[in-house]
Design an enzyme around this catalytic site. Structure first.
Site, PDB file in Angstrom:
ATOM      1  N   CYS A  48       0.835  -1.210  -0.119  1.00  0.00           N
ATOM      2  CA  CYS A  48       0.049   0.051   0.133  1.00  0.00           C
ATOM      3  C   CYS A  48       0.806   1.325   0.009  1.00  0.00           C
ATOM      4  CB  CYS A  48      -0.896  -0.025   1.167  1.00  0.00           C
ATOM      5  SG  CYS A  48       0.008   0.394   2.991  1.00  0.00           S
ATOM      6  N   CYS A  51       2.821   1.665   3.226  1.00  0.00           N
ATOM      7  CA  CYS A  51       4.011   0.960   3.324  1.00  0.00           C
ATOM      8  C   CYS A  51       5.178   1.506   2.822  1.00  0.00           C
ATOM      9  CB  CYS A  51       3.329  -0.309   2.889  1.00  0.00           C
ATOM     10  SG  CYS A  51       1.998  -1.168   3.556  1.00  0.00           S
ATOM     11  N   CYS A 119      36.945 -20.186  18.770  1.00  0.00           N
ATOM     12  CA  CYS A 119      37.694 -19.109  18.913  1.00  0.00           C
ATOM     13  C   CYS A 119      37.667 -18.504  17.398  1.00  0.00           C
ATOM     14  CB  CYS A 119      39.226 -19.221  19.215  1.00  0.00           C
ATOM     15  SG  CYS A 119      40.116 -20.198  18.068  1.00  0.00           S
ATOM     16  N   CYS A 122      39.763 -20.333  14.821  1.00  0.00           N
ATOM     17  CA  CYS A 122      39.231 -21.251  14.171  1.00  0.00           C
ATOM     18  C   CYS A 122      38.061 -20.836  13.004  1.00  0.00           C
ATOM     19  CB  CYS A 122      38.250 -21.968  15.279  1.00  0.00           C
ATOM     20  SG  CYS A 122      39.117 -22.696  16.650  1.00  0.00           S
ATOM     21  N   ASP A 526       5.978   6.927  22.994  1.00  0.00           N
ATOM     22  CA  ASP A 526       4.624   6.851  22.576  1.00  0.00           C
ATOM     23  C   ASP A 526       3.690   6.763  23.832  1.00  0.00           C
ATOM     24  OD1 ASP A 526       2.240   6.792  20.710  1.00  0.00           O
ATOM     25  OD2 ASP A 526       2.197   4.653  21.371  1.00  0.00           O
TER      26      ASP A 526
END
Length: 869
Positions: A48, A51, A119, A122, A526
């Site tokens: 939309c 969006c 680690c 590795c 909010d």
């Protein structure tokens, strides 16, 4: 050493995700077209204009964005950008930050369990092994959780090929899964790590080292010569040292071979060079360094075991989350109760949960009632009463009653699984400090290796040392050349902090957000659903003209029963709670914008705004309050200066509205019966939360709301925020957040879901309320408070501050001690055993232990400042 190979345009990406350009027209994160400075993304949920606006606003926050074109009909977003200022992955992150998923194109993602990858060095070997494979889009190594996540094109490469590549680096893959799963190979758990094959070899090696030391220094007369090699004498002690090297150094040399094969200058390669170099030097100089080589092999093997033990402690904090869900559940099938594995349960099945058992799946209660302990998911300390129709979550505990629950999600898609997955993935978003550490470590190892060469070659001439001593100095510096403890100091702290938060009902979706939350000095809230509960409730009932409170509510219930307005629903709900009887209703009519009218028991009644009753001819400035025995009620006394007479127009209504309440009058055509105040109730913890944040150092608190000025002012005064802004549209909230970001180092926005998504995306850190079981809320924010508990916010803020302090401690300590040891080597102050135990094992254990303090913090602890950092 940590490999930090990256795409040249992805150097600022906040994860150890490696992008490959295979195939050329597809990339990670859903990009389907990438031609230079133009990229197209598939965003199916952008359906939309609203969006699209949110996505565009979020993407445009990035530097280097030239143009954003959203196609709502096709769900695609085309972005023109400057590749020198931003990257495809950063654009993808901004789209997701706006609350929208970017769809991948023809790719699959698989996770590989690699327990021995514990680690950074590795991880570097595995990264180098994967780096050359065609068909891999991205890969992410996570030593703290022993996971390798690979996104690939199944038409080009298979999981078997990827497993073979990982194993070619010298690491066993114990499990392959496209989703998070429990279990895996637990052979390296804390319970048996000290009796593992590696440990047994280490102990045998130690016995031979001890025997050699005994012969070398205490039984010298028994230390006879037994052989010679290239003219160099070999004694019994030398033989025992060589046996110790062969046994204890076997794994080291093996790993060093894989390091060399994968072109990785890591600790295994450096230790292999040190051990082999000591043996070669023994033959070259005629002064045996077998003792040094054997000690190096034995002590480094102990260091590896300690490192594995320390890392396993960090991993266990995440395993505790995984283990919350039971492996089996009782399911009703054709009237019988059958125990089945959780993985076999499907949506719609009815599971039986008896008292004391864990709820195995997300679902809805179909029968029974009980108190459910939701602390593992939401962090709520008090069990929540559940009855028919209520939602329950996997991993929560049935405290007392019998429950039958209809399953509403698959095992891999329930709330607990999403939390575990997000916690695992959180470390992919690297903090700024972590990125600095990785950049620094890329230079540290070559510099120290070069320093080792210079010390070896230069100390005989400059310091007058012998060549064998100079070689030992060089070997000692090689031991110090790998910054494992330095590199692991940040991620292990991040994992510890994030898992601690998850256990307390706070989901942090990345280490970068944890770090950013600790730097916040302004918090915007909010109003609706955050400071308030988001549900209208009746707060005041003032009866007038000798009517009773019950009579007013009875009339109001009848009038509002057919109303669909939230205010009417609140009044009806309150009357039902008070068990107020209903009245017969006829001829209901909604008066648009003013209220409702209906006949109650044959008499016309009205409920609505004060203006409605003014239109009916009432004089609202002179209304008699109901009295009790000749004395006005307490509410009437507070509101009226003329004893039993209320001025609704000037006093009562404005005062109720000043408190943030909506006023509803109830009466007939001839008489006002009462006044009802309705409000969105303020959360009881709101005021204390704001006060605590200020105590912890937050400089500014702001409330943002679309509500009217009067209501906003009333709420703001009650909760104690520094300022408020009212009557804001979503885009207005974004503008305010942008202003705050410009003024402060860090800004957190606290909201209650998708309606606050633009503001959440614009803030430094977005925090969403009440995200448990809500997919949208979980995906929207950077941090989610799983329960509607605002008091978790000060805990989060203090945890983030503590985490930042621990990270700083770990970085400074690991780097400082390494540097001090390295500078002391040329002067003979640092023996090789000290370099191994203090510089490698000691520091790795220390930084891990320091980080694990974060995992023990609870939301109750922060009130008493139980951790000193």
């Amino acid at each position: 050493m940590t490999s930090s190979h990256r795409d040249s345009q992805n150097s600022g990406d906040e994860s150890r995700s490696h992008n490959h350009d295979e195939p050329p027209n597809e990339g990670s994160g859903g990009m389907s077209i990438d031609q230079g400075d133009v990229a197209q993304f598939t965003v199916p949920e952008m359906d939309c204009p609203s969006c699209a606006g949110k996505v565009e606003n979020s993407v445009q926050k990035l530097d280097g964005i030239n143009d954003v074109d959203s196609q709502v009909t096709s769900g695609t977003l085309t972005v023109s950008y400057d590749s020198n200022q931003t990257t495809v992955s950063e654009i993808t992150g901004r789209i997701e930050k706006a609350g929208y998923r970017v769809e991948t194109t023809g790719e699959e993602t698989t996770k590989f369990e690699v327990p021995e990858m514990d680690c950074p060095s590795c991880a570097g070997k595995i990264e180098n092994a994967l780096d050359g494979l065609a068909g891999i889009s991205t890969f992410d190594t996570q030593p703290t959780t022993s996971k390798v996540t690979v996104t690939y094109h199944p038409s080009t490469i298979t999981p078997t090929d990827i497993t073979a590549a990982i194993e070619s680096a010298g690491y066993e893959v114990t499990e392959t899964t496209a989703r998070n799963t429990k279990g895996g190979d637990r052979n390296d758990s804390q319970d048996n790590i000290w009796t593992s094959p590696r440990a047994l070899k280490t102990w045998v090696s130690g016995v031979f080292v001890a025997f050699g030391l005994l012969l070398e220094f205490f039984l010298a007369t028994q230390n006879a010569q037994v052989a010679s090699i290239v003219g160099r004498e070999l004694f019994i002690a030398d033989i025992t040292f060589l046996i110790a090297i062969a046994i204890g150094g076997q794994e080291i040399i093996r790993n060093g071979y894989y390091s060399a094969r994968n072109l990785n200058l890591d600790i295994d390669f450096l230790m292999s060079i040190a051990i082999l170099g000591a043996l070669v030097a023994s033959l070259a100089f005629g002064e045996a360094l077998y003792f040094e080589a054997a000690t190096l092999a034995f002590l480094f093997s102990i260091a590896e075991l300690l490192e594995r033990y320390s890392m396993d402690r960090a991993r266990n904090s995440l395993r505790e989350l995984m283990d919350l869900s039971p492996d089996e559940a009782t399911v009703k099938q054709d009237g019988d109760e059958v125990t089945v594995p959780v993985d076999e349960i499907t949506v719609g099945d009815i599971v039986i949960v008896k008292p004391g058992e864990k709820i195995p799946m997300d679902g809805e209660v179909m029968d029974g009632e009980s108190a459910v302990n939701q602390a593992p998911i939401t962090g709520e300390s008090v069990p929540i009463d559940k009855t028919v129709g209520d939602e329950v979550y996997a991993g929560t505990i049935n405290e007392g009653g019998y429950l039958e629950v209809e399953v509403t999600s698959e095992a891999g898609d329930n709330t607990l699984s999403r939390i575990v997955e997000m916690v695992e993935d959180a470390q992919s978003n690297k903090t700024e400090r972590e990125q600095f550490v990785e950049r620094f470590s890329a230079y540290y190892t070559p510099v120290v290796v070069a320093f080792a060469v210079l010390v070896t070659l230069g100390s005989p001439a400059l310091l007058g040392t012998t060549w064998p001593t100079a070689v030992v100095y060089g070997l000692t510096l090689l031991v110090l050349a790998c910054p494992c403890a330095f590199v692991i100091s940040t991620p292990v702290s991040v994992v510890s902090g994030i898992t601690s938060a998850a256990k307390n009902g706070v989901l942090i979706k990345g280490g970068n957000y944890l770090e950013a939350m600790g730097e916040v000095d302004a918090v915007a809230f909010d109003k609706t659903g955050t400071f308030t509960k988001g549900e209208l409730t009746v707060t005041d009932v003032i009866p007038l003209n000798n009517n009773s409170e019950e009579g007013v509510l009875r009339c109001a219930r009848g009038l509002e029963r057919r109303s669909e307005h939230p205010i009417g629903e609140a009044i009806v709900a309150h009357a039902e709670q008070q068990q107020i009887a209903e009245r017969d209703i006829d001829d209901f009519e909604s008066i648009t914008g003013k209220g409702v009218r209906a006949d109650l028991d044959g008499t016309p009644h009205f409920a609505g705004k004060p203006g409605l009753f003014e239109d009916l001819g009432f004089e609202l400035s002179h209304v008699h309050a109901t009295t009790d025995g000749g004395v006005v009620t307490q509410t009437a006394r507070q509101l009226c200066e003329r004893n039993n007479c209320l001025d609704l127009l000037e006093d009562t209504v404005p005062q109720l509205q000043a408190e943030g309440k909506t006023v509803v009058l109830v009466g007939t055509e001839d008489e006002l019966e009462g006044v009802i105040g309705v409000a969105d109730e303020i959360r009881p913890e709101a005021t204390a939360t704001v006060a605590r944040l200020k105590e912890l150092g937050v400089k500014q608190t702001v409330m943002l709301t679309g509500d009217n000025e009067r209501t906003a002012r009333a709420i703001a005064e009650q909760v104690g925020v520094d300022e408020y802004q009212a009557e804001l549209l979503p885009e207005d909230k974004v503008a305010v957040i942008d202003e705050l970001v410009a003024e402060h180092e860090g800004v957190a926005m606290v909201g209650d879901g998708i309606n606050d998504a633009p503001a959440l995306a614009s803030a430094t850190v977005g925090v969403v309320m009440g995200a448990a079981g809500t997919d949208t809320a979980l995906e929207t924010a950077d941090i989610a408070l799983m329960a509607d508990d605002l008091s978790k916010l000060p805990y989060l803020y203090e945890l983030a501050n503590d985490a930042n302090s621990v990270i700083r401690q770990n970085i400074y300590a690991s780097l400082g001690i390494k540097a001090a040891l390295a500078l002391g080597v040329p002067f003979g102050y640092v023996p090789i055993w000290l370099a191994v135990l203090a510089g490698d094992a000691g520091m790795t254990t220390a930084v891990t232990g320091n980080a694990m303090r974060l995992s023990r913090i609870t939301s109750d602890d922060t009130e008493n400042d139980t951790i000193d950092v």
